[in-house]
Structure formats: structure tokens, C-alpha cells
Write an enzyme that holds these catalytic residues in place. Structure first.
Site, PDB file in Angstrom:
ATOM      1  N   ASP A   1       0.874  -1.167   0.000  1.00 26.93           N
ATOM      2  CA  ASP A   1       0.000   0.000   0.000  1.00 26.93           C
ATOM      3  C   ASP A   1       0.915   1.221   0.000  1.00 26.93           C
ATOM      4  O   ASP A   1       2.122   1.107   0.220  1.00 26.93           O
ATOM      5  CB  ASP A   1      -0.864  -0.018   1.277  1.00 26.93           C
ATOM      6  CG  ASP A   1      -1.729   1.232   1.430  1.00 26.93           C
ATOM      7  OD1 ASP A   1      -2.432   1.575   0.471  1.00 26.93           O
ATOM      8  OD2 ASP A   1      -1.689   1.867   2.502  1.00 26.93           O
ATOM      9  N   SER A   2       0.320   2.389  -0.196  1.00 27.27           N
ATOM     10  CA  SER A   2       1.103   3.624  -0.132  1.00 27.27           C
ATOM     11  C   SER A   2       1.540   3.940   1.302  1.00 27.27           C
ATOM     12  O   SER A   2       2.376   4.807   1.496  1.00 27.27           O
ATOM     13  CB  SER A   2       0.254   4.780  -0.656  1.00 27.27           C
ATOM     14  OG  SER A   2      -0.925   4.868   0.117  1.00 27.27           O
TER      15      SER A   2
ATOM     16  N   CYS B   1      -4.433  -1.572  -1.856  1.00 29.06           N
ATOM     17  CA  CYS B   1      -4.603  -0.131  -2.059  1.00 29.06           C
ATOM     18  C   CYS B   1      -5.554   0.069  -3.238  1.00 29.06           C
ATOM     19  O   CYS B   1      -5.306  -0.449  -4.336  1.00 29.06           O
ATOM     20  CB  CYS B   1      -3.250   0.495  -2.365  1.00 29.06           C
ATOM     21  SG  CYS B   1      -3.335   2.251  -2.766  1.00 29.06           S
TER      22      CYS B   1
ATOM     23  N   GLU C   1      -2.367   8.792   8.588  1.00 28.53           N
ATOM     24  CA  GLU C   1      -0.921   8.502   8.669  1.00 28.53           C
ATOM     25  C   GLU C   1      -0.290   9.205   9.873  1.00 28.53           C
ATOM     26  O   GLU C   1       0.695   8.739  10.411  1.00 28.53           O
ATOM     27  CB  GLU C   1      -0.206   8.927   7.382  1.00 28.53           C
ATOM     28  CG  GLU C   1      -0.498   8.038   6.180  1.00 28.53           C
ATOM     29  CD  GLU C   1       0.288   6.719   6.164  1.00 28.53           C
ATOM     30  OE1 GLU C   1       1.368   6.628   6.775  1.00 28.53           O
ATOM     31  OE2 GLU C   1      -0.205   5.762   5.519  1.00 28.53           O
TER      32      GLU C   1
ATOM     33  N   CYS D   1     -10.808   3.128   0.284  1.00 28.14           N
ATOM     34  CA  CYS D   1      -9.390   3.405   0.502  1.00 28.14           C
ATOM     35  C   CYS D   1      -9.049   2.531   1.692  1.00 28.14           C
ATOM     36  O   CYS D   1      -9.772   2.546   2.703  1.00 28.14           O
ATOM     37  CB  CYS D   1      -9.179   4.881   0.827  1.00 28.14           C
ATOM     38  SG  CYS D   1      -7.505   5.245   1.422  1.00 28.14           S
TER      39      CYS D   1
ATOM     40  N   HIS E   1      -7.005   2.756   3.907  1.00 25.72           N
ATOM     41  CA  HIS E   1      -6.741   3.467   5.163  1.00 25.72           C
ATOM     42  C   HIS E   1      -8.019   3.616   6.003  1.00 25.72           C
ATOM     43  O   HIS E   1      -7.940   3.758   7.216  1.00 25.72           O
ATOM     44  CB  HIS E   1      -6.215   4.875   4.882  1.00 25.72           C
ATOM     45  CG  HIS E   1      -4.759   4.951   4.547  1.00 25.72           C
ATOM     46  ND1 HIS E   1      -4.243   4.483   3.364  1.00 25.72           N
ATOM     47  CD2 HIS E   1      -3.700   5.457   5.254  1.00 25.72           C
ATOM     48  CE1 HIS E   1      -2.922   4.712   3.347  1.00 25.72           C
ATOM     49  NE2 HIS E   1      -2.577   5.295   4.478  1.00 25.72           N
TER      50      HIS E   1
HETATM   51  N1  DGL Z   1      -4.702   3.275   0.936  1.00 26.89           N
HETATM   52  C1  DGL Z   1      -4.789   3.824  -0.365  1.00 26.89           C
HETATM   53  C2  DGL Z   1      -6.059   3.378  -1.059  1.00 26.89           C
HETATM   54  O1  DGL Z   1      -6.620   2.364  -0.758  1.00 26.89           O
HETATM   55  C3  DGL Z   1      -4.587   5.269  -0.636  1.00 26.89           C
HETATM   56  C4  DGL Z   1      -3.792   6.163   0.177  1.00 26.89           C
HETATM   57  C5  DGL Z   1      -3.109   7.284  -0.554  1.00 26.89           C
HETATM   58  O2  DGL Z   1      -3.714   8.289  -0.949  1.00 26.89           O
HETATM   59  O3  DGL Z   1      -1.922   7.130  -0.695  1.00 26.89           O
HETATM   60  O4  DGL Z   1      -6.514   4.034  -1.963  1.00 26.89           O
END
Ligand code: DGL
Length: 272
Positions: free
Chosen positions: A10-11, A73, A153, A187, A189
Site C-alpha cells: 500500500d502507499s 490499495c 498517517e 481506501c 486506510h
Molecule cells: N490506501 C490507499 C487506497 O486504498 C490510498 C492512500 C493514498 O492516498 O496514498 O486508496
């Protein structure tokens, strides 16, 4: 049987929502996690940039002798899935969008589905397309939420956190006005802030965890290839991030409720 690890990325810390479901459902599977905490967020980048960064992330994980890759992600799945699949040859690559769209189509009663996601995921339109194939009568109300990932984050994850609640209330307003009965946390997150989202949307609205939904598809894929791990031994876990290990570990430990500091390292992702 195949005891090699699964590569999950993931990012940033968001893919841990998929990890949490994997730990609950298949604790015998080993995995190597990578969170690109030095370059997060991806969600405000161009599709081309997302492809460059995420292909590098996948390249790093392929050096770890993985048996499969899970793109935990939505932003990367929406913008780079075919490229990462092509780069990975015979290694299966699973994304999060189709599993989450299937879970949402199954969950909605009124056919009114809300989507909260990064701008790059919303812009791609992939969820609307996936849901239209599954449930053509469904109406999707989509909202990009660029302030949420930086808040998560930096540890603003608790329901009641003033900065988080202000942003979440603003982003969820159009979904409440559309009277959605199901919200895709589009997302990975966002399961970290499911408490806040649930509080705003109310107890009757179903929340779909896109990372968690992908684990079923991942395990089915491995089962078909006879590549599930030995069920009698516990899996091994390794975590990598690209920025300060302490920052990753503190958010990760709060979410996973386990101590991972001895299993976490920082990697210079630009080398891959
Ligand atoms: N967790 C990522 C997703 O599912 C995105 C987070 C980011 O913007 O880097 O889209």
C-alpha cells in the site's frame, strides 16, 4: 502447498486493514508487507505517477520470493493493476476493487451505495463500472476525501478526534443526503477510522472494508493453485516502510493490537 510469503503493499499504513483480516482468517500464511510511507499519499498524484511508484513497490516485493501479490490499495488497483500483473509474470496479483464492489452489491438493500476514496480512485470511475456490472440498478454516490489519508498517517484515527470528525463530516454529508445504506471504504486506510465513519453514518449503514474483502479472493486464488501454506505452522511476518520505522510502527501497532517493532525495517524504495 506453498509456504512462501504473500507480498502485500500500500502507499502507507492502509494495507494493514487487509493484513488484519489475513491474520484473523489465515494466521498460517506468511507475508511481507510494504507501506510506502515516504511517498504517501498516492491519491492526489496523476495516474502515470501512481503507476511508476507502485511498479517500483511491486518490484521490491518480488525480490522477497513471494507466491502472490496483494495490492492492498484502491488507488493503485484503480490505476495500475494491469501493469503490475504484466510485470509479475506467473505470480498472481490481486486487487481490492472487484472484491469490495461484490461485497457492496451483496450488502445493499436499497441499491444506494456510497463510496469514499482518494481523488485518484474516484476519478478512475472503476467502482461505478464494477457495480454497474453486478447491480445495474444501483446508484453510486462517490466522494473524494483528500484530507483523510494524511490525518490517518499522522495518527488521527480515534472517533471524536476534532480534526478527523470535521473532515469526515464534510466528506460524508453527500452520502447522508443520498440516503445510502452501504458505504464502501474505498481506501484501505479508512477501516482505521471506521469508528468515526460509523458514528456519522449511523448503525444501520453497512461499511465495506475493501482490504478485508480482498482476502477471500486472495485465499481462493491460492487454493486453486494448491499454493496455500501448511496449516500446522504459524506464518512469519515482516513489515517494511520507506520512512521512519517508529512512525509506521506506532500507527500499525495501535491498529493491529500487536507488537511489530522487531519485525519492521525501513527500506530505500528508490533503489528498486
Ligand atoms: N490506501 C490507499 C487506497 O486504498 C490510498 C492512500 C493514498 O492516498 O496514498 O486508496
Amino acid at each position: 502447498m506453498d509456504d512462501r510469503p504473500i507480498g502485500i503493499f500500500d502507499s502507507g499504513v492502509g494495507g494493514l486493514s487487509a493484513v488484519r483480516t489475513l491474520l484473523e482468517t489465515a494466521p498460517n500464511e506468511s507475508f511481507v508487507y510494504f507501506g510506502d510511507t515516504a511517498r504517501v499519499p498516492y491519491g492526489d498524484r496523476t495516474a502515470e505517477d501512481i503507476r511508476i511508484l507502485s511498479r517500483q513497490d511491486a518490484r521490491f516485493l518480488r525480490t522477497k520470493n513471494v507466491k502472490a501479490l496483494l495490492i492492498a490499495c484502491n488507488t493503485i488497483t484503480a490505476n495500475a493493476l494491469p501493469e503490475i500483473q504484466a510485470d509479475s509474470g506467473s505470480i498472481p496479483v490481486i486487487g481490492v476493487i472487484d472484491p469490495a464492489a461484490r461485497a457492496a452489491a451483496a450488502a445493499t438493500k436499497a441499491g444506494r451505495i456510497g463510496l469514499i476514496a482518494t481523488n485518484a480512485t474516484v476519478r478512475s470511475g472503476v467502482y461505478e463500472k464494477a457495480i454497474a456490472r453486478l447491480l445495474p440498478t444501483a446508484r453510486v454516490t462517490a466522494q473524494g476525501c483528500p484530507r483523510l489519508v494524511p490525518l490517518i498517517e499522522s495518527g488521527h484515527t480515534q472517533a471524536g478526534d476534532p480534526a478527523l470528525m470535521e473532515a469526515a463530516e464534510e466528506y460524508l454529508r453527500p452520502l447522508r443526503e443520498a440516503a445510502v445504506d452501504t458505504v464502501i471504504l474505498g481506501c484501505t486506510h479508512y477501516p482505521l477510522i471506521a469508528g468515526a465513519v460509523g458514528q456519522i453514518m449511523g448503525p444501520d449503514v453497512r461499511l465495506i472494508d475493501s482490504g478485508g474483502a480482498s482476502i477471500g479472493t486472495l485465499l481462493e486464488t491460492l487454493a486453486k493453485q494448491d499454493a496455500l501454506a501448511d496449516t500446522t505452522a504459524a506464518g512469519r511476518q515482516t513489515y517494511y516502510c520507506s520512512a521512519r520505522q517508529e512512525d509506521f510502527v506506532s500507527v500499525a501497532e495501535a491498529f493491529l493490537s500487536r507488537d511489530i517493532s522487531a519485525m519492521t525495517e525501513t527500506v530505500d524504495i528508490e533503489k528498486y
